[in-house]
Design a protein around this motif. Structure first.
Motif, PDB file in Angstrom:
ATOM      1  N   VAL A 154      49.326  40.158  45.397  1.00 32.61           N
ATOM      2  CA  VAL A 154      49.831  38.877  45.893  1.00 32.61           C
ATOM      3  C   VAL A 154      49.248  37.717  45.090  1.00 32.61           C
ATOM      4  O   VAL A 154      49.970  36.778  44.721  1.00 32.61           O
ATOM      5  CB  VAL A 154      49.501  38.715  47.389  1.00 32.61           C
ATOM      6  N   CYS A 155      47.951  37.777  44.804  1.00 30.64           N
ATOM      7  CA  CYS A 155      47.307  36.678  44.068  1.00 30.64           C
ATOM      8  C   CYS A 155      47.720  36.653  42.605  1.00 30.64           C
ATOM      9  O   CYS A 155      48.102  35.606  42.066  1.00 30.64           O
ATOM     10  CB  CYS A 155      45.789  36.802  44.181  1.00 30.64           C
ATOM     11  N   GLU A 156      47.648  37.802  41.944  1.00 26.39           N
ATOM     12  CA  GLU A 156      47.869  37.815  40.501  1.00 26.39           C
ATOM     13  C   GLU A 156      49.339  37.659  40.144  1.00 26.39           C
ATOM     14  O   GLU A 156      49.667  37.164  39.057  1.00 26.39           O
ATOM     15  CB  GLU A 156      47.285  39.091  39.903  1.00 26.39           C
ATOM     16  N   ARG A 157      50.231  38.069  41.026  1.00 24.27           N
ATOM     17  CA  ARG A 157      51.652  37.820  40.770  1.00 24.27           C
ATOM     18  C   ARG A 157      51.966  36.324  40.738  1.00 24.27           C
ATOM     19  O   ARG A 157      52.945  35.904  40.125  1.00 24.27           O
ATOM     20  CB  ARG A 157      52.495  38.494  41.846  1.00 24.27           C
ATOM     21  N   SER A 158      51.133  35.524  41.403  1.00 24.46           N
ATOM     22  CA  SER A 158      51.345  34.077  41.376  1.00 24.46           C
ATOM     23  C   SER A 158      50.454  33.381  40.357  1.00 24.46           C
ATOM     24  O   SER A 158      50.507  32.166  40.221  1.00 24.46           O
ATOM     25  CB  SER A 158      51.091  33.483  42.766  1.00 24.46           C
ATOM     26  N   GLY A 159      49.597  34.152  39.643  1.00 24.35           N
ATOM     27  CA  GLY A 159      48.824  33.578  38.550  1.00 24.35           C
ATOM     28  C   GLY A 159      47.337  33.439  38.794  1.00 24.35           C
ATOM     29  O   GLY A 159      46.622  32.932  37.927  1.00 24.35           O
ATOM     30  N   ILE A 160      46.831  33.880  39.959  1.00 26.74           N
ATOM     31  CA  ILE A 160      45.408  33.750  40.269  1.00 26.74           C
ATOM     32  C   ILE A 160      44.730  35.113  40.200  1.00 26.74           C
ATOM     33  O   ILE A 160      45.145  36.053  40.880  1.00 26.74           O
ATOM     34  CB  ILE A 160      45.201  33.145  41.675  1.00 26.74           C
ATOM     35  N   ILE A 161      43.709  35.231  39.384  1.00 26.73           N
ATOM     36  CA  ILE A 161      42.949  36.480  39.301  1.00 26.73           C
ATOM     37  C   ILE A 161      41.975  36.538  40.478  1.00 26.73           C
ATOM     38  O   ILE A 161      41.074  35.714  40.587  1.00 26.73           O
ATOM     39  CB  ILE A 161      42.171  36.567  37.974  1.00 26.73           C
ATOM     40  N   ASN A 162      42.163  37.521  41.334  1.00 26.84           N
ATOM     41  CA  ASN A 162      41.323  37.637  42.527  1.00 26.84           C
ATOM     42  C   ASN A 162      40.203  38.643  42.277  1.00 26.84           C
ATOM     43  O   ASN A 162      40.286  39.813  42.662  1.00 26.84           O
ATOM     44  CB  ASN A 162      42.162  38.062  43.733  1.00 26.84           C
ATOM     45  N   MET A 163      39.148  38.174  41.640  1.00 26.34           N
ATOM     46  CA  MET A 163      37.970  39.014  41.434  1.00 26.34           C
ATOM     47  C   MET A 163      37.078  39.058  42.668  1.00 26.34           C
ATOM     48  O   MET A 163      36.073  39.764  42.690  1.00 26.34           O
ATOM     49  CB  MET A 163      37.159  38.486  40.252  1.00 26.34           C
ATOM     50  N   ALA A 164      37.436  38.299  43.699  1.00 28.74           N
ATOM     51  CA  ALA A 164      36.609  38.213  44.897  1.00 28.74           C
ATOM     52  C   ALA A 164      37.076  39.166  45.992  1.00 28.74           C
ATOM     53  O   ALA A 164      36.716  38.996  47.154  1.00 28.74           O
ATOM     54  CB  ALA A 164      36.615  36.784  45.430  1.00 28.74           C
ATOM     55  N   ILE A 165      37.859  40.172  45.655  1.00 28.17           N
ATOM     56  CA  ILE A 165      38.297  41.140  46.659  1.00 28.17           C
ATOM     57  C   ILE A 165      37.098  41.805  47.320  1.00 28.17           C
ATOM     58  O   ILE A 165      37.081  42.034  48.531  1.00 28.17           O
ATOM     59  CB  ILE A 165      39.220  42.196  46.017  1.00 28.17           C
ATOM     60  N   GLU A 166      36.083  42.116  46.534  1.00 23.45           N
ATOM     61  CA  GLU A 166      34.871  42.733  47.080  1.00 23.45           C
ATOM     62  C   GLU A 166      34.252  41.841  48.157  1.00 23.45           C
ATOM     63  O   GLU A 166      33.887  42.310  49.239  1.00 23.45           O
ATOM     64  CB  GLU A 166      33.868  42.967  45.942  1.00 23.45           C
TER      65      GLU A 166
END
Length: 432
Positions: A154-166
């Motif tokens: 959901v995040c990266e498809r809109s352009g935001i790298i979600n490295m905070a999933i952890e």
């Protein structure tokens, strides 16, 4: 002097292997080599196997007693090697003819290898391979990975790298345990966990979208922040005499679905679970449909691929990214609830234990697609549970290597796919 030019056949013209008109693409040997390696490993296991292998079917269905499956170890493993060899031959034929190799073919070869490996682990040891427990545990380990990988999609498809999933998963697990314990019911945890994930996602959105900070740096910092915060609260509040009030081991009850839960093997694994797992089924289907069959999905993909073009048609790119990051935080937080109320455990220090990063790997392996991410998460969940089960058996594999199984599976899987997986073009790029 005459020169010759290799020309692409008409049947290959639409193939992704065709590099340019009039030029024949090189043969891709990656999958044939992978299949050959799996086949040779299966043959090696068969050569060393002896006795019989027993696959325990205890709990396969509540309707009747399902007998255990007993097979001659060497013969069974060598048959799996032969089947893997046949699939490898087909894959090689496709590769030599420069045709796309279907993913199911590679997966089939890997399946034959895994079946041979399971038979080899218990060959002649007197131990049994618990089939239902193997797959049910794999599903339990896969659930947080599915939610985490969907958060990344959901995040990266809109352009935001979600490295905070952890961090989102860890804070979701913490909130589910604490709020559920204070209220005295695990059901409230299903609300507390996504809210906690949204709080972490709020920080991610502020720094990446509003202040345009590097996405990876923000994600890593948030992971460290939440780990330190939850560890401090665990040591100062959730231990001691107040532990029973703030950190109980609450568990969501199992809800068997009539008729479906009685299907042999599949029923107890998929349809005799708690509400959190059923929610995962719903989220996967809804997100798959919404991402590729709705206006929101089209706008999300536009914001991740070409935000300036999306802006010119009236899409508020940053507002859309804000909403998607918060939605991703809610999904990851829900995945964190699986570690506590989903498994009936109290919160413990760093209990997510890197699953947020494995969820990112599942997202990449799944090519930023909900359906693919689910398949990758199931693969990693199976590898993790297999490692735990092998520890309980009299296996010839050293314990240290068993514990490495899920991480080795992650590295090899991502290494095999990362070249062919293309992220959204505007991923990690601030706008405007």
């Amino acid at each position: 002097m005459s020169s010759t030019t290799a020309v692409v056949r008409p049947s290959d013209a639409g193939s992704p292997l065709a590099t340019a008109p009039g030029v024949l693409a090189p043969v891709q040997w990656r999958w044939p080599i992978t299949g050959l390696v799996l086949t040779l490993l299966t043959v090696a296991m068969g050569a060393r196997a002896a006795g019989t292998s027993v696959f325990a079917m205890t709990g396969a269905t509540p309707w009747f007693t399902f007998p255990d499956i007993v097979v001659p170890s060497r013969g069974f493993i060598l048959v799996m090697a032969l089947l893997a060899l046949i699939v490898t031959a087909v894959v090689t034929w496709l590769a030599v003819r420069r045709r796309p190799v279907p993913f199911w073919a590679v997966g089939l070869a890997a399946t034959f290898f895994v079946l041979g490996f399971l038979a080899w682990v218990v060959a002649g040891t007197g131990a049994t391979m618990p089939v239902v427990r193997l797959f049910a545990g794999a599903l339990a380990f896969a659930v947080p990975l599915v939610f985490g990988s969907l958060s990344g999609v959901v995040c990266e498809r809109s352009g935001i790298i979600n490295m905070a999933i952890e961090a989102q998963m860890l804070f979701g697990a913490f909130a589910a345990a604490v709020i559920g314990s204070i209220v005295g019911t695990p059901w409230i945890a299903l609300i507390a966990a996504p809210v906690a994930g949204i709080l972490v996602a709020l920080l991610l959105a502020v720094f990446t979208i509003t202040y345009r900070v590097n996405h990876i740096i923000v994600g890593v910092v948030l992971n460290m922040l939440v780990l330190g915060l939850t560890s401090f609260l665990l040591a100062s509040v959730l231990t001691g005499p107040d532990r029973a009030h703030f950190n109980q081991a609450l568990s969501l009850p199992s809800i068997p679905i009539p008729v479906l839960s009685g299907i042999p093997v599949i029923g107890p694994v998929l349809f005799d679970q708690n509400i959190l797992i059923y929610l995962m089924y719903v989220v996967v289907v809804v997100l798959e449909v919404m991402l590729f069959r709705s206006r929101w999905g089209l706008r999300t993909r536009a914001a991740g691929e070409h935000p300036r073009a999306a802006d010119t048609v009236g899409i508020k790119v940053n507002a859309l990214r804000w909403r998607n990051v918060l939605l991703g935080g809610a999904l990851a937080g829900m995945g964190g609830a699986m570690f506590t109320v989903g498994l009936g455990l109290a919160f413990s220090k760093n209990m997510v234990a890197g699953n947020g990063y494995i969820a990112l790997a599942a997202m990449i392996l799944g090519r930023w697609n909900p359906r693919g991410a689910v398949g990758a998460a199931a693969f990693f969940g199976f590898a993790t549970n297999l490692g735990y089960i092998i520890q309980t058996l009299n296996s010839p594999i050293p314990t240290e290597f068993v514990l490495m199984i899920p991480y080795l599976a992650t590295v090899f899987a991502v290494a095999g796919f990362v070249k062919s997986a293309k992220p959204p073009a505007a991923e990690g790029i601030a706008y405007p």
